[in-house]
Design a protein around this motif. Structure first.
Motif, PDB file in Angstrom:
ATOM      1  N   VAL A 170      25.384 -50.850 -20.157  1.00 24.43           N
ATOM      2  CA  VAL A 170      25.168 -51.349 -21.513  1.00 24.43           C
ATOM      3  C   VAL A 170      26.533 -51.555 -22.161  1.00 24.43           C
ATOM      4  O   VAL A 170      27.215 -50.588 -22.511  1.00 24.43           O
ATOM      5  CB  VAL A 170      24.316 -50.360 -22.332  1.00 24.43           C
ATOM      6  CG1 VAL A 170      23.955 -50.962 -23.691  1.00 24.43           C
ATOM      7  CG2 VAL A 170      23.048 -49.982 -21.565  1.00 24.43           C
ATOM      8  N   TRP A 192      19.026 -57.964 -15.964  1.00 24.90           N
ATOM      9  CA  TRP A 192      20.400 -57.558 -15.670  1.00 24.90           C
ATOM     10  C   TRP A 192      21.171 -57.500 -16.972  1.00 24.90           C
ATOM     11  O   TRP A 192      21.057 -58.357 -17.837  1.00 24.90           O
ATOM     12  CB  TRP A 192      21.057 -58.414 -14.608  1.00 24.90           C
ATOM     13  CG  TRP A 192      21.169 -59.899 -14.806  1.00 24.90           C
ATOM     14  CD1 TRP A 192      21.339 -60.572 -15.990  1.00 24.90           C
ATOM     15  CD2 TRP A 192      21.157 -60.891 -13.768  1.00 24.90           C
ATOM     16  NE1 TRP A 192      21.427 -61.909 -15.746  1.00 24.90           N
ATOM     17  CE2 TRP A 192      21.327 -62.148 -14.403  1.00 24.90           C
ATOM     18  CE3 TRP A 192      21.042 -60.851 -12.388  1.00 24.90           C
ATOM     19  CZ2 TRP A 192      21.370 -63.333 -13.692  1.00 24.90           C
ATOM     20  CZ3 TRP A 192      21.090 -62.042 -11.697  1.00 24.90           C
ATOM     21  CH2 TRP A 192      21.249 -63.254 -12.336  1.00 24.90           C
ATOM     22  N   LEU A 193      21.938 -56.453 -17.080  1.00 21.86           N
ATOM     23  CA  LEU A 193      22.761 -56.236 -18.278  1.00 21.86           C
ATOM     24  C   LEU A 193      24.202 -56.544 -17.876  1.00 21.86           C
ATOM     25  O   LEU A 193      24.489 -57.629 -17.396  1.00 21.86           O
ATOM     26  CB  LEU A 193      22.561 -54.804 -18.793  1.00 21.86           C
ATOM     27  CG  LEU A 193      21.094 -54.393 -19.026  1.00 21.86           C
ATOM     28  CD1 LEU A 193      21.005 -52.959 -19.515  1.00 21.86           C
ATOM     29  CD2 LEU A 193      20.390 -55.333 -19.998  1.00 21.86           C
ATOM     30  N   CYS A 194      25.117 -55.587 -18.048  1.00 22.81           N
ATOM     31  CA  CYS A 194      26.510 -55.839 -17.649  1.00 22.81           C
ATOM     32  C   CYS A 194      26.692 -55.389 -16.199  1.00 22.81           C
ATOM     33  O   CYS A 194      26.879 -54.201 -15.932  1.00 22.81           O
ATOM     34  CB  CYS A 194      27.476 -55.089 -18.570  1.00 22.81           C
ATOM     35  SG  CYS A 194      29.199 -55.452 -18.199  1.00 22.81           S
ATOM     36  N   GLU A 233      23.678 -57.177 -27.165  1.00 23.09           N
ATOM     37  CA  GLU A 233      22.586 -57.885 -26.497  1.00 23.09           C
ATOM     38  C   GLU A 233      22.022 -57.046 -25.351  1.00 23.09           C
ATOM     39  O   GLU A 233      20.806 -56.960 -25.170  1.00 23.09           O
ATOM     40  CB  GLU A 233      23.057 -59.241 -25.973  1.00 23.09           C
ATOM     41  CG  GLU A 233      21.952 -60.023 -25.285  1.00 23.09           C
ATOM     42  CD  GLU A 233      22.472 -61.303 -24.638  1.00 23.09           C
ATOM     43  OE1 GLU A 233      23.516 -61.249 -23.958  1.00 23.09           O
ATOM     44  OE2 GLU A 233      21.831 -62.336 -24.812  1.00 23.09           O
ATOM     45  N   ASN A 234      22.928 -56.420 -24.566  1.00 21.08           N
ATOM     46  CA  ASN A 234      22.473 -55.535 -23.481  1.00 21.08           C
ATOM     47  C   ASN A 234      21.557 -54.450 -24.040  1.00 21.08           C
ATOM     48  O   ASN A 234      20.502 -54.149 -23.472  1.00 21.08           O
ATOM     49  CB  ASN A 234      23.655 -54.848 -22.802  1.00 21.08           C
ATOM     50  CG  ASN A 234      24.605 -55.776 -22.076  1.00 21.08           C
ATOM     51  OD1 ASN A 234      25.758 -55.425 -21.858  1.00 21.08           O
ATOM     52  ND2 ASN A 234      24.161 -56.968 -21.699  1.00 21.08           N
TER      53      ASN A 234
END
Ligand code: SF4
Length: 181
Positions: A65, A15-17, A69-70
């Motif tokens: 994104v 999982w990203l944002c 970090e993402n």
């Protein structure tokens, strides 16, 4: 889609944002999780907290994104996954996180760390926070994407149709369309 030496497929999720809702919908596969376990191993996911993503057949990405970090995590999974799947509307189109794009990064950080009562630190942190990208992006603007599962969140039926279709070699598009009927 190839198999590893155990004959089983491998799935990794990140999982990203996002809000974790797409992963909650994945968990809502309920008894289908047993069917999934017959077909494949989930070798990495935020739920299992695996730090190093191994080679995998399917990589599922929740979230857009939003920071460096993402982007790093997304590129890492792209390098490891034979098929990269956009899971949900944040990954696919930007969705809620992309609302940030109306404001400058400075305004966003000021709001998050100084103005909002629940998180007010009095100042914007200068360390230990991944640097925001200039704009929030859907994942296809950063890496090649092979398949999309739309929805906010996608229904468990749509997730199962797509993932089982990819694992068994049946056309995912047709199966997803049937899941929405
Ligand atoms: S698509 Fe919807 S449910 Fe999924 S992470 Fe984004 S906001 Fe949450």
């Amino acid at each position: 889609m190839s198999e590893n030496n155990t004959g089983r497929k491998r799935i990794a999720t990140v999982w990203l944002c996002g809000c974790s809702g797409c992963h909650m919908s994945f968990l809502d596969l309920d008894e289908k999780l047993i069917d999934l376990a017959r077909l494949a191993d989930v070798v990495a996911s935020p739920i299992a907290d695996v730090k190093d993503i191994p080679e995998c057949d399917i990589g599922l990405v929740e979230g857009s994104v939003a920071n460096e970090e993402n982007l790093e995590v997304l590129k890492h999974l792209r390098a490891k996954a034979k098929v990269l799947v956009s899971l949900g509307d944040c990954a696919g189109f930007g969705c809620v996180p992309m609302l940030r794009n109306q404001f400058s990064n400075e305004e966003v950080l000021e709001r998050a760390y100084v103005e909002v009562e629940s998180t007010a630190f009095g100042e914007v942190p200068t360390v230990e926070v991944p640097k925001l990208l200039p704009k929030v992006l859907p994942i296809h603007e950063c890496v090649k994407v092979d398949a999309w599962i739309p929805g906010c969140p996608p229904s468990p039926e749509a997730i199962w149709a797509a993932v089982s279709g990819l694992l068994t070699g049946q056309p995912a598009e047709k199966k997803v369309a049937l899941a929405y009927d």
